[in-house]
Design a protein around this motif. Structure first.
Motif, PDB file in Angstrom:
ATOM      1  N   GLN B  72      29.825  47.268  38.843  1.00 33.40           N
ATOM      2  CA  GLN B  72      28.886  46.154  38.777  1.00 33.40           C
ATOM      3  C   GLN B  72      29.181  45.162  39.895  1.00 33.40           C
ATOM      4  O   GLN B  72      30.325  45.022  40.333  1.00 33.40           O
ATOM      5  CB  GLN B  72      29.009  45.430  37.417  1.00 33.40           C
ATOM      6  CG  GLN B  72      28.593  46.275  36.239  1.00 33.40           C
ATOM      7  CD  GLN B  72      28.841  45.584  34.903  1.00 33.40           C
ATOM      8  OE1 GLN B  72      29.537  44.572  34.829  1.00 33.40           O
ATOM      9  NE2 GLN B  72      28.270  46.122  33.847  1.00 33.40           N
ATOM     10  N   PHE B  73      28.146  44.488  40.338  1.00 30.93           N
ATOM     11  CA  PHE B  73      28.331  43.414  41.297  1.00 30.93           C
ATOM     12  C   PHE B  73      27.255  42.362  41.056  1.00 30.93           C
ATOM     13  O   PHE B  73      26.193  42.669  40.494  1.00 30.93           O
ATOM     14  CB  PHE B  73      28.339  43.917  42.744  1.00 30.93           C
ATOM     15  CG  PHE B  73      27.097  44.640  43.198  1.00 30.93           C
ATOM     16  CD1 PHE B  73      26.802  45.919  42.725  1.00 30.93           C
ATOM     17  CD2 PHE B  73      26.241  44.072  44.127  1.00 30.93           C
ATOM     18  CE1 PHE B  73      25.677  46.604  43.159  1.00 30.93           C
ATOM     19  CE2 PHE B  73      25.113  44.752  44.572  1.00 30.93           C
ATOM     20  CZ  PHE B  73      24.829  46.015  44.085  1.00 30.93           C
ATOM     21  N   SER B  74      27.574  41.152  41.424  1.00 33.38           N
ATOM     22  CA  SER B  74      26.648  40.064  41.129  1.00 33.38           C
ATOM     23  C   SER B  74      26.599  39.072  42.288  1.00 33.38           C
ATOM     24  O   SER B  74      27.525  38.973  43.093  1.00 33.38           O
ATOM     25  CB  SER B  74      27.054  39.354  39.839  1.00 33.38           C
ATOM     26  OG  SER B  74      28.349  38.825  39.969  1.00 33.38           O
ATOM     27  N   LEU B  75      25.489  38.365  42.333  1.00 32.53           N
ATOM     28  CA  LEU B  75      25.279  37.297  43.319  1.00 32.53           C
ATOM     29  C   LEU B  75      25.262  35.977  42.583  1.00 32.53           C
ATOM     30  O   LEU B  75      24.543  35.818  41.590  1.00 32.53           O
ATOM     31  CB  LEU B  75      23.950  37.501  44.052  1.00 32.53           C
ATOM     32  CG  LEU B  75      23.548  36.407  45.041  1.00 32.53           C
ATOM     33  CD1 LEU B  75      24.474  36.415  46.257  1.00 32.53           C
ATOM     34  CD2 LEU B  75      22.096  36.579  45.473  1.00 32.53           C
ATOM     35  N   HIS B  76      26.070  35.046  43.075  1.00 30.73           N
ATOM     36  CA  HIS B  76      26.084  33.689  42.522  1.00 30.73           C
ATOM     37  C   HIS B  76      25.591  32.741  43.607  1.00 30.73           C
ATOM     38  O   HIS B  76      26.121  32.769  44.729  1.00 30.73           O
ATOM     39  CB  HIS B  76      27.493  33.278  42.098  1.00 30.73           C
ATOM     40  CG  HIS B  76      28.034  34.085  40.966  1.00 30.73           C
ATOM     41  ND1 HIS B  76      28.543  33.519  39.819  1.00 30.73           N
ATOM     42  CD2 HIS B  76      28.146  35.413  40.776  1.00 30.73           C
ATOM     43  CE1 HIS B  76      28.937  34.458  38.992  1.00 30.73           C
ATOM     44  NE2 HIS B  76      28.716  35.624  39.542  1.00 30.73           N
ATOM     45  N   ILE B  77      24.609  31.940  43.274  1.00 33.49           N
ATOM     46  CA  ILE B  77      24.125  30.916  44.200  1.00 33.49           C
ATOM     47  C   ILE B  77      24.509  29.570  43.602  1.00 33.49           C
ATOM     48  O   ILE B  77      23.980  29.163  42.549  1.00 33.49           O
ATOM     49  CB  ILE B  77      22.601  30.999  44.414  1.00 33.49           C
ATOM     50  CG1 ILE B  77      22.194  32.410  44.849  1.00 33.49           C
ATOM     51  CG2 ILE B  77      22.161  29.969  45.453  1.00 33.49           C
ATOM     52  CD1 ILE B  77      20.676  32.614  44.954  1.00 33.49           C
ATOM     53  N   MET B  78      25.444  28.915  44.247  1.00 36.30           N
ATOM     54  CA  MET B  78      25.899  27.619  43.767  1.00 36.30           C
ATOM     55  C   MET B  78      24.954  26.522  44.275  1.00 36.30           C
ATOM     56  O   MET B  78      24.331  26.684  45.337  1.00 36.30           O
ATOM     57  CB  MET B  78      27.316  27.336  44.272  1.00 36.30           C
ATOM     58  CG  MET B  78      28.300  28.474  44.068  1.00 36.30           C
ATOM     59  SD  MET B  78      28.523  28.876  42.322  1.00 36.30           S
ATOM     60  CE  MET B  78      29.473  27.443  41.818  1.00 36.30           C
ATOM     61  N   ASP B  79      24.884  25.423  43.514  1.00 35.77           N
ATOM     62  CA  ASP B  79      24.058  24.285  43.939  1.00 35.77           C
ATOM     63  C   ASP B  79      22.676  24.774  44.405  1.00 35.77           C
ATOM     64  O   ASP B  79      22.233  24.491  45.523  1.00 35.77           O
ATOM     65  CB  ASP B  79      24.769  23.532  45.075  1.00 35.77           C
ATOM     66  CG  ASP B  79      24.073  22.238  45.471  1.00 35.77           C
ATOM     67  OD1 ASP B  79      24.218  21.832  46.641  1.00 35.77           O
ATOM     68  OD2 ASP B  79      23.373  21.658  44.624  1.00 35.77           O
ATOM     69  N   SER B  80      22.006  25.511  43.552  1.00 40.10           N
ATOM     70  CA  SER B  80      20.719  26.120  43.911  1.00 40.10           C
ATOM     71  C   SER B  80      19.716  25.055  44.349  1.00 40.10           C
ATOM     72  O   SER B  80      19.645  23.951  43.771  1.00 40.10           O
ATOM     73  CB  SER B  80      20.157  26.896  42.718  1.00 40.10           C
ATOM     74  OG  SER B  80      21.030  27.947  42.351  1.00 40.10           O
ATOM     75  N   GLN B  81      18.955  25.385  45.387  1.00 45.01           N
ATOM     76  CA  GLN B  81      17.981  24.469  45.970  1.00 45.01           C
ATOM     77  C   GLN B  81      16.579  25.071  45.897  1.00 45.01           C
ATOM     78  O   GLN B  81      16.433  26.297  45.887  1.00 45.01           O
ATOM     79  CB  GLN B  81      18.339  24.198  47.426  1.00 45.01           C
ATOM     80  CG  GLN B  81      19.699  23.545  47.623  1.00 45.01           C
ATOM     81  CD  GLN B  81      19.763  22.172  47.006  1.00 45.01           C
ATOM     82  OE1 GLN B  81      18.856  21.330  47.185  1.00 45.01           O
ATOM     83  NE2 GLN B  81      20.816  21.908  46.245  1.00 45.01           N
ATOM     84  N   PRO B  82      15.545  24.223  45.875  1.00 45.35           N
ATOM     85  CA  PRO B  82      14.170  24.751  45.850  1.00 45.35           C
ATOM     86  C   PRO B  82      13.908  25.747  46.987  1.00 45.35           C
ATOM     87  O   PRO B  82      13.149  26.700  46.823  1.00 45.35           O
ATOM     88  CB  PRO B  82      13.313  23.492  45.978  1.00 45.35           C
ATOM     89  CG  PRO B  82      14.152  22.420  45.347  1.00 45.35           C
ATOM     90  CD  PRO B  82      15.574  22.753  45.725  1.00 45.35           C
ATOM     91  N   GLY B  83      14.542  25.526  48.127  1.00 45.24           N
ATOM     92  CA  GLY B  83      14.386  26.448  49.264  1.00 45.24           C
ATOM     93  C   GLY B  83      14.993  27.816  49.030  1.00 45.24           C
ATOM     94  O   GLY B  83      14.739  28.746  49.804  1.00 45.24           O
ATOM     95  N   ASP B  84      15.775  27.960  47.946  1.00 42.66           N
ATOM     96  CA  ASP B  84      16.336  29.270  47.599  1.00 42.66           C
ATOM     97  C   ASP B  84      15.337  30.108  46.813  1.00 42.66           C
ATOM     98  O   ASP B  84      15.593  31.286  46.546  1.00 42.66           O
ATOM     99  CB  ASP B  84      17.600  29.094  46.740  1.00 42.66           C
ATOM    100  CG  ASP B  84      18.722  28.391  47.482  1.00 42.66           C
ATOM    101  OD1 ASP B  84      19.540  27.713  46.816  1.00 42.66           O
ATOM    102  OD2 ASP B  84      18.788  28.507  48.727  1.00 42.66           O
ATOM    103  N   SER B  85      14.223  29.497  46.418  1.00 45.31           N
ATOM    104  CA  SER B  85      13.221  30.228  45.636  1.00 45.31           C
ATOM    105  C   SER B  85      12.688  31.400  46.456  1.00 45.31           C
ATOM    106  O   SER B  85      12.103  31.221  47.535  1.00 45.31           O
ATOM    107  CB  SER B  85      12.068  29.298  45.245  1.00 45.31           C
ATOM    108  OG  SER B  85      12.537  28.251  44.429  1.00 45.31           O
ATOM    109  N   ALA B  86      12.916  32.578  45.961  1.00 45.12           N
ATOM    110  CA  ALA B  86      12.590  33.809  46.687  1.00 45.12           C
ATOM    111  C   ALA B  86      12.854  34.974  45.737  1.00 45.12           C
ATOM    112  O   ALA B  86      13.293  34.782  44.602  1.00 45.12           O
ATOM    113  CB  ALA B  86      13.457  33.951  47.937  1.00 45.12           C
ATOM    114  N   THR B  87      12.599  36.178  46.229  1.00 47.29           N
ATOM    115  CA  THR B  87      12.985  37.372  45.478  1.00 47.29           C
ATOM    116  C   THR B  87      14.272  37.927  46.084  1.00 47.29           C
ATOM    117  O   THR B  87      14.381  38.044  47.304  1.00 47.29           O
ATOM    118  CB  THR B  87      11.876  38.435  45.521  1.00 47.29           C
ATOM    119  OG1 THR B  87      10.689  37.892  44.950  1.00 47.29           O
ATOM    120  CG2 THR B  87      12.289  39.670  44.711  1.00 47.29           C
TER     121      THR B  87
END
Lengths: 114, 113
Positions: B72-87
């Motif tokens: 298994q592997f995962s992606l963590h996005i810290m301090d998420s921003q509106p500009g991170d909105s994507a697929t």
């Protein structure tokens, strides 16, 4: 300065027609790919060429024929277009031996078959 | 047969929050695991990638955690921003021979302001 470019960006055509999509990369890479992204956004490999030689040919109908005239170009010709061919087609390129062999994707060609 | 399974299908996170996307793979021959980010109308772009010889890789606000035994592997996005909105797509590849990426099904991330 576009690294991987595709033409056309949009393609609307009738069932039964034949169409081509062109891809060019100016990164000097030796491997190029065609991926298909369906309406659910699922990305799947179709073909891969390395130095103009076909190395991957997934279960794709014979109506799809890739052609690589040189290392920098990979075109996709589709015969007798069907409704189910409607999708976004992405070209990508990578270089064997470069760190992690990052694949760089083009902007996509949105094909709509009516 | 889906060789790379991704979840969740969609994710809504508040600005400043942590976004977590998970992937699991079946083919033990995979040894390169990239994450791609795709904005509407654009092609996927590499975000961050990892090889199985490390358990974590961090680049800015983006971190990949990798668990080889669990596949298994995962992606963590810290301090998420509106500009991170994507697929976001996870992917996997065998390093030698066949070079095509096997993609997960994608996660649509919305970061609300």
């Amino acid at each position: 300065d576009t690294a991987v470019s595709q033409t056309p960006k949009y393609l609307v055509t009738q069932m039964g027609n034949d169409k081509s999509i062109k891809c060019e990369q100016n990164l000097g890479h030796d491997t190029m790919y065609w991926y298909k992204q369906d309406s659910k956004k699922f990305l799947k490999i179709m073909f891969s060429y390395n130095n103009k030689e076909l190395i991957i040919n997934e279960t794709v109908p014979n109506r799809f024929s890739p052609k690589s005239p040189d290392k920098a170009h990979l075109n996709l010709h589709i015969n007798s277009l069907e409704l189910g061919d409607s999708a976004v087609y992405f070209c990508a390129s990578s270089q064997e031996g470069l760190a992690l062999e990052t694949q760089y994707f083009g902007p996509g060609t949105r094909l709509l078959v009516l | 047969q889906q060789q790379v399974k991704q979840s969740p299908q969609s994710l809504i996170v508040q600005k400043g929050g942590i976004s977590i996307i998970n992937c699991a793979y079946e083919n033990t021959a995979f040894d390169y695991f990239p994450w791609y980010q795709q904005f509407p109308g654009k092609g996927p772009a590499l975000l961050i990638a990892i090889r199985p010889d490390v358990s974590e890789k961090k680049e800015g606000r983006f971190t990949i955690s990798f668990n080889k035994s669990a596949k298994q592997f995962s992606l963590h996005i810290m301090d998420s921003q509106p500009g991170d909105s994507a697929t976001y797509f996870c992917a996997a590849k065998v390093d030698t021979g066949r070079r095509a990426l096997t993609f997960g099904s994608g996660t649509r991330l919305q970061v609300q302001p």
